[in-house]
Scaffold this motif. Structure first.
Motif, PDB file in Angstrom:
ATOM      1  N   ALA A   3      -0.629   4.985  -2.370  1.00  0.00           N
ATOM      2  CA  ALA A   3       0.437   5.097  -1.370  1.00  0.00           C
ATOM      3  C   ALA A   3       1.263   3.816  -1.317  1.00  0.00           C
ATOM      4  N   THR A   4       0.573   2.655  -1.386  1.00  0.00           N
ATOM      5  CA  THR A   4       1.291   1.388  -1.303  1.00  0.00           C
ATOM      6  C   THR A   4       2.218   1.198  -2.493  1.00  0.00           C
ATOM      7  N   PHE A   5       1.729   1.543  -3.672  1.00  0.00           N
ATOM      8  CA  PHE A   5       2.536   1.282  -4.862  1.00  0.00           C
ATOM      9  C   PHE A   5       3.362   2.500  -5.280  1.00  0.00           C
ATOM     10  N   ARG A   6       3.541   3.417  -4.338  1.00  0.00           N
ATOM     11  CA  ARG A   6       4.458   4.547  -4.502  1.00  0.00           C
ATOM     12  C   ARG A   6       4.117   5.415  -5.707  1.00  0.00           C
TER      13      ARG A   6
ATOM     14  N   GLU B 228       4.974  12.391  -1.162  1.00  0.00           N
ATOM     15  CA  GLU B 228       5.792  11.861  -0.074  1.00  0.00           C
ATOM     16  C   GLU B 228       7.047  12.718   0.099  1.00  0.00           C
TER      17      GLU B 228
ATOM     18  N   HIS C 167      -0.088  13.132   7.682  1.00  0.00           N
ATOM     19  CA  HIS C 167      -0.940  12.148   7.006  1.00  0.00           C
ATOM     20  C   HIS C 167      -2.309  12.717   6.647  1.00  0.00           C
TER      21      HIS C 167
ATOM     22  N   VAL D  65       4.849  -5.049   2.943  1.00  0.00           N
ATOM     23  CA  VAL D  65       5.983  -4.222   3.379  1.00  0.00           C
ATOM     24  C   VAL D  65       5.867  -2.816   2.790  1.00  0.00           C
ATOM     25  N   LEU D  66       5.500  -2.759   1.505  1.00  0.00           N
ATOM     26  CA  LEU D  66       5.316  -1.448   0.869  1.00  0.00           C
ATOM     27  C   LEU D  66       4.248  -0.646   1.604  1.00  0.00           C
ATOM     28  N   LEU D  67       3.155  -1.335   1.964  1.00  0.00           N
ATOM     29  CA  LEU D  67       2.067  -0.649   2.674  1.00  0.00           C
ATOM     30  C   LEU D  67       2.549  -0.118   4.012  1.00  0.00           C
TER      31      LEU D  67
ATOM     32  N   ASN E 247       5.474   0.706   4.949  1.00  0.00           N
ATOM     33  CA  ASN E 247       6.404   1.830   4.843  1.00  0.00           C
ATOM     34  C   ASN E 247       5.780   3.052   4.184  1.00  0.00           C
ATOM     35  N   SER E 248       4.507   2.957   3.812  1.00  0.00           N
ATOM     36  CA  SER E 248       3.856   4.109   3.186  1.00  0.00           C
ATOM     37  C   SER E 248       3.257   4.996   4.272  1.00  0.00           C
ATOM     38  N   THR E 249       2.635   6.068   3.842  1.00  0.00           N
ATOM     39  CA  THR E 249       2.033   7.001   4.810  1.00  0.00           C
ATOM     40  C   THR E 249       0.907   6.316   5.602  1.00  0.00           C
ATOM     41  N   TYR E 250       0.227   5.363   4.965  1.00  0.00           N
ATOM     42  CA  TYR E 250      -0.817   4.633   5.689  1.00  0.00           C
ATOM     43  C   TYR E 250      -0.217   3.741   6.770  1.00  0.00           C
TER      44      TYR E 250
ATOM     45  N   ILE F  52       4.083  -6.586  -0.959  1.00  0.00           N
ATOM     46  CA  ILE F  52       3.046  -5.543  -0.973  1.00  0.00           C
ATOM     47  C   ILE F  52       2.771  -5.052   0.453  1.00  0.00           C
TER      48      ILE F  52
ATOM     49  N   ILE G 214       4.112  11.716  10.511  1.00  0.00           N
ATOM     50  CA  ILE G 214       2.808  11.043  10.623  1.00  0.00           C
ATOM     51  C   ILE G 214       1.685  12.078  10.704  1.00  0.00           C
TER      52      ILE G 214
ATOM     53  N   ARG H 120       2.484   4.277   8.381  1.00  0.00           N
ATOM     54  CA  ARG H 120       2.885   5.142   9.494  1.00  0.00           C
ATOM     55  C   ARG H 120       1.674   5.510  10.346  1.00  0.00           C
ATOM     56  N   ALA H 121       0.538   5.739   9.678  1.00  0.00           N
ATOM     57  CA  ALA H 121      -0.682   6.049  10.438  1.00  0.00           C
ATOM     58  C   ALA H 121      -1.094   4.859  11.302  1.00  0.00           C
TER      59      ALA H 121
END
Lengths: 280, 355
Positions: free
Chosen positions: A140-143, A149, A130, B190-192, B194-197, B188, A127, B199-200
């Motif tokens: 980030a959301t859509f990888r 990462e 970040h 869930v993806l968010l 699990n992303s770095t955001y 979407i 974290i 986690r923040a």
């Protein structure tokens, strides 16, 4: 070579009638380990909070690598008190938030351990990565940031390896023994890629053996990560062993500064710690 | 670890596909008016809004109670933008057909419903996100109530139709529609998370001071979570409008927010799967399974159950909720997620112990 990493000029912090830090000026050069010592309530942690942007100083200015990062000079009633008639000098106000200062390269640990308690050891460090992201919330959301990462995860694993925390990386951070929690806090601070590391009582609650290990550890990370370290500490063994220079605070004011040998011989410091010798 | 993750992903995809298949088959077999479809439709809509609330309350640690307000914004945006031009004269009969004289396609309107809710959330977030815990809850609750009052105001009736119903906009007929939209939106989120955001966000929830000291911009991330959460609340509002076939501001009372909060708490604060499971359970209980308690002509054999009467359902429902809160203090799922690999591991452990 005097390459100033951090410089405090006339920092004063006043809370109502209490002057927690009174006109503190100090500097830390690159690669040094500088300690800030003093009895309880001397204003050491308050000074740290001013450096990291938690508090805005009532008066004074802080430079990081020669650049002003915090500057506040009083206005109104207070201004007269400090500035007198010299008004032109006191115009600038720079009051960054703590995250902005961390981004510049100042990382800290806390006196009372402040890990993210529901997260694993690995995630605690991840974290902290970040703030060096280049992705935005969409990528980030859509990888779309998979490469970044992956890099972050590799760096985190490497960091945990260096600090000897890799074997416990999947544990919840609260299950770690006290010493390792402190070490994890340092790992987390290092993950933000700092140039200056501020340690707030890293040896608090540690036994002599652990303190000795910590002494070596701080020296090691200073060399490995090319850091400059500024720490607050009460364990005198640790402070005297490791510090290049020491600043002593008492009731918010700087009472002495110098090398460990000078400080040990300084009568004012001894008086502040042990009380005045009435017979002398 | 990685093989487990892949297995979980595959298992989830298979489960969701299976669910869609079952719904398709059920729709062929059962009459359209069957209660199960009502429950599934409403349940999926509530699941989306509950997950969006969980993103705020469970993952970012912002205790917000504005969800009904953002649903209202979404529902009205959808209604206003999709009523066919030919039907506008009838719907806006007191306002000369209203001022909006065009109709958008359904999906564009659903997306816009989210965007409008998110836009308002952004504006509201600027002042209120400085507040902490209960104060934030009060401010957002107040916002939701104000929005509801404004939408009933007859001076802007040409847009919102005052306190009259919005109706005649396109609705869905198949249960698959809300399911598909909700599934995509929850995916979407869930993806968010699990992303770095994500986690923040969790770091902010766990310790704000440490998060800020580690370089996480609190104001920016809180606003982000608030806006995204409201975006999905807006979409679920649009879906709710389609489900109910009419929209009226007076439906979006604070009681609706509390229902959603209840779903989140029962499911487990900080668990996506928990929110989904509990929203279906909640809707099924309140709409279907406990309905017989309202029927005053219920007999067991020849004994007339005289205590059953309209409204008794709510008494039993309250007791059930109290029991759940007492027995499962962290909700059904706690802060864990439902995953096949964890169940497998548990079974393996049990097997090993038995041997």
């Amino acid at each position: 070579m005097s390459d100033r990493v951090l410089e405090l000029k006339d920092i004063t912090l006043q809370f109502g009638g209490v002057v927690a830090v009174n006109s503190l000026s100090m500097h830390v050069d690159r690669g040094e380990i500088v300690s800030l010592i003093g009895p309880n309530g001397a204003g050491k942690t308050t000074a740290f909070n001013a450096i990291t942007g938690v508090y805005v100083p009532t008066n004074g200015c802080i430079l990081f690598e020669g650049k002003k990062i915090v500057e506040n000079y009083p206005h109104g009633k207070m201004k007269k008190l400090y500035a007198g008639s010299d008004n032109g000098k006191y115009t600038q106000h720079i009051e960054p938030t703590p995250d902005a200062i961390t981004k510049l390269g100042v990382a800290r640990t806390f006196q009372n351990i402040r890990l993210w308690k529901t997260q694993s050891v690995f995630d605690n460090v991840l974290i902290a990565k970040h703030l060096r992201r280049t992705s935005n919330v969409f990528t980030a959301t859509f990888r779309l940031n998979a490469a970044e990462e992956k890099k972050q995860r590799e760096e985190t694993a490497e960091l945990l390896n260096i600090l000897g925390l890799y074997s416990v990386k999947d544990q919840n951070c609260t299950t770690l023994p006290y010493g390792l929690q402190r070490r994890l806090e340092i790992a987390r601070a290092l993950a933000t890629e700092p140039k200056l590391l501020l340690l707030d009582e890293p040896a608090a609650g540690m036994n002599p053996q652990e303190t000795l290990e910590l002494t070596e550890f701080i020296g090691k990370i200073r060399d490995d990560f090319k850091l400059t370290v500024c720490m607050i500490e009460h364990h005198m063994d640790l402070v005297m062993n490791i510090s290049d220079r020491i600043y002593v605070l008492n009731f918010g004011a700087l009472i002495a500064k110098g090398t460990p040998e000078e400080i040990q011989a300084n009568p004012t410091v001894i008086a502040a710690y042990l009380g005045e010798d009435k017979n002398a | 670890m990685d093989s487990n993750k892949k297995r979980d992903l595959a298992a989830s995809v298979i489960l969701i596909a299976l669910l869609f298949l079952i719904i398709t088959v059920l729709e062929q077999l059962l009459p359209k008016t069957s209660m199960i479809f009502t429950v599934l439709k409403k349940g999926s809509i509530y699941a989306l809004v509950a997950v969006s609330m969980n993103l705020l309350n469970g993952f970012t640690g912002l205790f917000s109670l504005g969800q009904a307000g953002f649903m209202l914004l979404g529902a009205y945006t959808y209604g206003i933008l999709t009523i066919p031009v030919s039907a506008r004269a009838a719907v806006y009969q007191y306002y000369n057909g209203g001022i909006v004289q065009f109709a958008l396609p359904v999906f564009a309107a659903i997306l816009l419903a989210g965007v409008v809710a998110a836009f308002f959330a952004y504006l509201i977030g600027l002042p209120v996100l400085h507040l902490k815990s209960d104060y934030l809850a009060i401010a957002t609750l107040g916002f939701a109530e104000i929005i509801r009052a404004i939408f009933q105001w007859d001076k802007i009736g040409a847009l919102t139709n005052g306190s009259n119903l919005l109706r005649k906009f396109p609705i869905f007929h198949s249960t698959l529609f809300p399911f598909a939209v909700s599934a995509v939106c929850i995916g979407i989120i869930v993806l968010l998370i699990n992303s770095t955001y994500g986690r923040a966000f969790k770091a902010i929830r766990d310790d704000e001071v440490a998060a800020e000291a580690m370089g996480i911009n609190l104001a920016h991330h809180k606003r982000l979570a608030f806006t995204i959460s409201s975006f999905f609340a807006g979409i679920s509002g649009a879906l709710l409008a389609m489900f109910q076939t009419t929209v009226q501001a007076s439906q979006f009372k604070s009681a609706m927010t509390y229902e959603i909060l209840l779903i989140v708490v029962i499911g487990g604060v900080g668990s996506i799967t928990g929110s989904c499971i509990s929203s279906f359970l909640f809707v099924a209980c309140s709409e279907w399974w406990l309905r017989f308690l309202d029927n005053s002509d219920t007999f067991i054999g020849s004994i007339h159950l005289s205590m059953l009467r309209p409204g008794f359902r709510k008494v039993v429902f309250s007791v059930v909720i109290m029991a759940i809160v007492l027995l499962y203090q962290k909700g059904i799922m706690g802060d864990k997620e439902f995953s096949i690999s964890k169940i497998r591991e548990k079974l393996k452990k049990k097997k090993a112990e038995d041997e």
